[in-house]
Design an enzyme around this catalytic site. Sequence first.
Site, PDB file in Angstrom:
ATOM      1  N   ASN A 152       1.514  -8.020 -40.337  1.00  0.00           N
ATOM      2  CA  ASN A 152       2.388  -8.171 -39.172  1.00  0.00           C
ATOM      3  C   ASN A 152       1.506  -8.124 -37.928  1.00  0.00           C
ATOM      4  O   ASN A 152       1.051  -7.064 -37.530  1.00  0.00           O
ATOM      5  CB  ASN A 152       3.410  -7.020 -39.168  1.00  0.00           C
ATOM      6  N   LYS A 209       2.267  -8.654 -34.899  1.00  0.00           N
ATOM      7  CA  LYS A 209       2.975  -8.200 -33.692  1.00  0.00           C
ATOM      8  C   LYS A 209       2.643  -9.136 -32.512  1.00  0.00           C
ATOM      9  O   LYS A 209       2.390 -10.322 -32.733  1.00  0.00           O
ATOM     10  CB  LYS A 209       2.637  -6.737 -33.410  1.00  0.00           C
ATOM     11  N   HIS A 236      12.238  -4.264 -38.033  1.00  0.00           N
ATOM     12  CA  HIS A 236      11.050  -3.458 -37.729  1.00  0.00           C
ATOM     13  C   HIS A 236      11.400  -2.371 -36.705  1.00  0.00           C
ATOM     14  O   HIS A 236      12.212  -2.601 -35.803  1.00  0.00           O
ATOM     15  CB  HIS A 236       9.938  -4.358 -37.198  1.00  0.00           C
ATOM     16  N   GLU A 273       9.937  -1.322 -34.201  1.00  0.00           N
ATOM     17  CA  GLU A 273       9.735  -1.692 -32.791  1.00  0.00           C
ATOM     18  C   GLU A 273      10.907  -2.526 -32.282  1.00  0.00           C
ATOM     19  O   GLU A 273      11.281  -2.423 -31.107  1.00  0.00           O
ATOM     20  CB  GLU A 273       8.390  -2.433 -32.643  1.00  0.00           C
ATOM     21  N   GLU A 300       8.848   2.082 -43.710  1.00  0.00           N
ATOM     22  CA  GLU A 300       7.849   2.337 -42.677  1.00  0.00           C
ATOM     23  C   GLU A 300       8.253   3.563 -41.864  1.00  0.00           C
ATOM     24  O   GLU A 300       9.013   3.442 -40.886  1.00  0.00           O
ATOM     25  CB  GLU A 300       7.728   1.129 -41.749  1.00  0.00           C
ATOM     26  N   GLY A 313       1.100   2.711 -36.424  1.00  0.00           N
ATOM     27  CA  GLY A 313       0.151   2.592 -35.316  1.00  0.00           C
ATOM     28  C   GLY A 313      -0.390   3.921 -34.826  1.00  0.00           C
ATOM     29  O   GLY A 313      -1.034   3.984 -33.778  1.00  0.00           O
ATOM     30  N   SER A 365      -0.005   2.565 -40.867  1.00  0.00           N
ATOM     31  CA  SER A 365      -1.426   2.939 -40.865  1.00  0.00           C
ATOM     32  C   SER A 365      -2.101   2.761 -42.224  1.00  0.00           C
ATOM     33  O   SER A 365      -2.959   3.556 -42.603  1.00  0.00           O
ATOM     34  CB  SER A 365      -1.605   4.372 -40.356  1.00  0.00           C
TER      35      SER A 365
HETATM   36  P1  PGA Z   1       0.305  -0.256 -38.570  1.00  0.00           P
HETATM   37  O1  PGA Z   1       1.679  -1.044 -38.425  1.00  0.00           O
HETATM   38  O2  PGA Z   1      -0.320  -0.709 -39.873  1.00  0.00           O
HETATM   39  O3  PGA Z   1      -0.498  -0.648 -37.369  1.00  0.00           O
HETATM   40  O4  PGA Z   1       0.640   1.197 -38.592  1.00  0.00           O
HETATM   41  C1  PGA Z   1       2.508  -1.251 -39.527  1.00  0.00           C
HETATM   42  C2  PGA Z   1       3.746  -2.001 -39.113  1.00  0.00           C
HETATM   43  O5  PGA Z   1       4.241  -1.772 -38.007  1.00  0.00           O
HETATM   44  O6  PGA Z   1       4.259  -2.846 -39.874  1.00  0.00           O
END
Ligand code: PGA
Length: 250
Positions: free
Chosen positions: A9, A11, A95, A97, A167, A173, A213
């Site tokens: 992803n 983003k 997601h 976000e 997640e 992140g 992560s």
């Molecule tokens: P990350 O993001 O690997 O940077 O923690 C995962 C995601 O948001 O799908």
Amino acid sequence: MRKNIVAGNWKMNNDLAQTETLITDLKAQTQTSNAEVMIAPTATNLWQAYQTLKDTSGIEVIAQNMHFAENGAYTGEVSAAMLKSVGVTTVILGHSERREYFNETDALLAKKVDAALANDMRTIFCFGEELADRKAGNEEAVVEAQIKNALFHLGADAFKNIVLAYEPVWAIGTGETASPEQAQDMHAFIRKTLADTYGAEVADNMSILYGGSVKPANAQEIFSKPDVDGGLIGGAALKATDFYAIVNAF
Ligand code: PGA
């Protein structure tokens, strides 16, 4: 048999030139695992990414989001039909976000899932608890509600076109990862939740990805757990060698 999937992803990262550079780097990597590989560039670069990857690579180009309506007065939005017209047949929905910054609710996500299914698109449906939920011991209740509210109006057949992505918000992140045991426990709980309503076949065939992560250093241990069928990768998907170290961790 359920599939192993590793999806990147991206983003809101990478303009067109950067997208082409990263795709060139990805094509130079060697895949030694059996995982299905996907990348989700930003909407403006989907067509170019699809054109570059479609014939040879085995990397599927997927979308990060879409609107539930077929078309109409929804300024700034992208529909399922528009995604399909540029070669995209899988979309990430829900997601954290999107939930946090764009107020996407379970009810809205149910409509988006319906729209994806109506357009024969596969959905990677994301959900996960916040840190406060886990501290209070409510993580299973939160996850169960997210899944049931957005998906459990569907018939069993629809789940063939759904992939689940657990997640935990506190791991996205942040550099903090759920332990392999925490991931396994939640994935087993999710599979049981599916089995209780839809039966063992739907549950056993469901790919459940972990996200938050995931890095080359921890991927193998997380993926070794029996109910973890892959990963949704954010930060580490922006570097081809890291991403393929994760793909090849199966
Ligand atoms: P990350 O993001 O690997 O940077 O923690 C995962 C995601 O948001 O799908």
